[in-house]
Write a protein that holds these residues in place. Structure first.
Motif, PDB file in Angstrom:
ATOM      1  N   PHE A 103       0.844  -1.191   0.000  1.00 51.89           N
ATOM      2  CA  PHE A 103       0.000   0.000   0.000  1.00 51.89           C
ATOM      3  C   PHE A 103       0.879   1.240   0.000  1.00 51.89           C
ATOM      4  O   PHE A 103       1.962   1.247   0.588  1.00 51.89           O
ATOM      5  N   TYR A 104       0.368   2.299  -0.650  1.00 51.98           N
ATOM      6  CA  TYR A 104       1.161   3.503  -0.883  1.00 51.98           C
ATOM      7  C   TYR A 104       0.337   4.763  -0.678  1.00 51.98           C
ATOM      8  O   TYR A 104      -0.890   4.741  -0.735  1.00 51.98           O
ATOM      9  N   LYS A 105       1.075   5.879  -0.491  1.00 55.84           N
ATOM     10  CA  LYS A 105       0.470   7.212  -0.448  1.00 55.84           C
ATOM     11  C   LYS A 105       1.191   8.072  -1.473  1.00 55.84           C
ATOM     12  O   LYS A 105       2.366   7.854  -1.766  1.00 55.84           O
ATOM     13  N   GLY A 106       0.468   9.062  -2.007  1.00 56.77           N
ATOM     14  CA  GLY A 106       1.066   9.972  -2.965  1.00 56.77           C
ATOM     15  C   GLY A 106       0.009  10.561  -3.880  1.00 56.77           C
ATOM     16  O   GLY A 106      -1.188  10.438  -3.633  1.00 56.77           O
ATOM     17  N   SER A 107       0.481  11.205  -4.938  1.00 61.23           N
ATOM     18  CA  SER A 107      -0.403  11.918  -5.862  1.00 61.23           C
ATOM     19  C   SER A 107      -0.707  11.089  -7.115  1.00 61.23           C
ATOM     20  O   SER A 107       0.155  10.356  -7.601  1.00 61.23           O
ATOM     21  N   ALA A 108      -1.904  11.300  -7.633  1.00 57.98           N
ATOM     22  CA  ALA A 108      -2.352  10.573  -8.826  1.00 57.98           C
ATOM     23  C   ALA A 108      -1.709  11.140 -10.089  1.00 57.98           C
ATOM     24  O   ALA A 108      -1.464  12.340 -10.184  1.00 57.98           O
ATOM     25  N   PHE A 109      -1.439  10.260 -11.049  1.00 58.09           N
ATOM     26  CA  PHE A 109      -1.040  10.661 -12.401  1.00 58.09           C
ATOM     27  C   PHE A 109      -2.287  10.783 -13.268  1.00 58.09           C
ATOM     28  O   PHE A 109      -2.327  11.555 -14.197  1.00 58.09           O
ATOM     29  N   GLY A 110      -3.302   9.960 -12.956  1.00 59.64           N
ATOM     30  CA  GLY A 110      -4.537   9.976 -13.734  1.00 59.64           C
ATOM     31  C   GLY A 110      -5.705   9.517 -12.885  1.00 59.64           C
ATOM     32  O   GLY A 110      -5.527   8.779 -11.917  1.00 59.64           O
ATOM     33  N   ARG A 111      -6.902   9.975 -13.255  1.00 60.30           N
ATOM     34  CA  ARG A 111      -8.134   9.563 -12.590  1.00 60.30           C
ATOM     35  C   ARG A 111      -9.131   9.141 -13.658  1.00 60.30           C
ATOM     36  O   ARG A 111      -9.280   9.816 -14.674  1.00 60.30           O
TER      37      ARG A 111
END
Length: 150
Positions: A103-111
Motif C-alpha cells: 500500500f502507498y500514499k502519494g499523488s495521482a497521475f490519472g483519474r
C-alpha cells in the motif's frame, strides 16, 4: 495501464490471454458475478467477484502487486480509480509476498471513472486507488481478474 470498454475487445485479439479474459467477461449475463476463484485461463488467470461501496478519495489508498496484473471490470455502479507510477509513491504498508500487495500514499497521475462494461488493466508498475466515489457513495459490483506475471 489500459482503460477501455468491453465493446472494444476485438482491439485485443492479438493479446491471447487478455482477449480470452475479455471474451469471458463479455459472456457474463447482465448483473451476473462469477464464483470466487473462477479460473479463466489455466495456470494464468482467475477472477473474483467484488462488491463494495465507493467512498471519498481521501479515505482510499493506493495498492500495487508484483506477481499479478489486475483487471477491474465493472458490472454495476460507477467506480473512480486513480493511478500512479508505483516508483513515485511512498510505501505506507510494505509489500507482503504472501498476499502479493503493498500500500502507498502519494499523488495521482490519472483519474478514471469506470461505468458498467468498462475495464482497467493495472500492471505491477501501476499503483491503483480503487473505490473512489463520483459524487456520493455508491454500491459497486465488479469482477477483479488476476493475471499471473510471466
Amino acid at each position: 495501464m489500459i482503460f477501455d470498454s468491453i465493446q472494444n475487445k476485438e482491439n485485443y485479439r492479438e493479446y491471447e490471454t487478455l482477449y480470452q479474459i475479455l471474451c469471458y467477461l463479455e459472456g457474463l449475463k447482465q448483473g451476473e458475478l462469477p464464483l470466487p476463484d473462477t479460473v479463466i485461463c489455466e495456470n494464468r488467470a482467475f477472477c473474483n467477484p467484488v462488491s463494495l461501496t465507493s467512498k471519498p478519495e481521501d479515505a482510499c489508498i493506493y495498492e500495487a502487486h508484483k506477481k499479478y496484473i489486475d483487471l477491474h471490470y465493472i458490472v454495476s455502479g460507477r467506480e473512480g480509480i486513480a493511478t500512479a507510477d508505483v516508483k513515485s509513491l511512498t510505501a505506507s504498508v510494505p509489500y507482503n509476498a504472501d498476499r502479493d500487495i503493498a500500500f502507498y500514499k502519494g499523488s495521482a497521475f490519472g483519474r478514471y471513472l469506470l461505468k458498467p462494461g468498462d475495464f482497467m488493466v493495472c500492471y505491477p508498475s501501476d499503483a491503483h486507488m480503487v473505490a473512489i466515489m463520483e459524487n456520493k457513495p455508491e454500491n459497486i459490483e465488479k469482477v477483479v481478474v488476476k493475471i499471473k506475471v510471466q
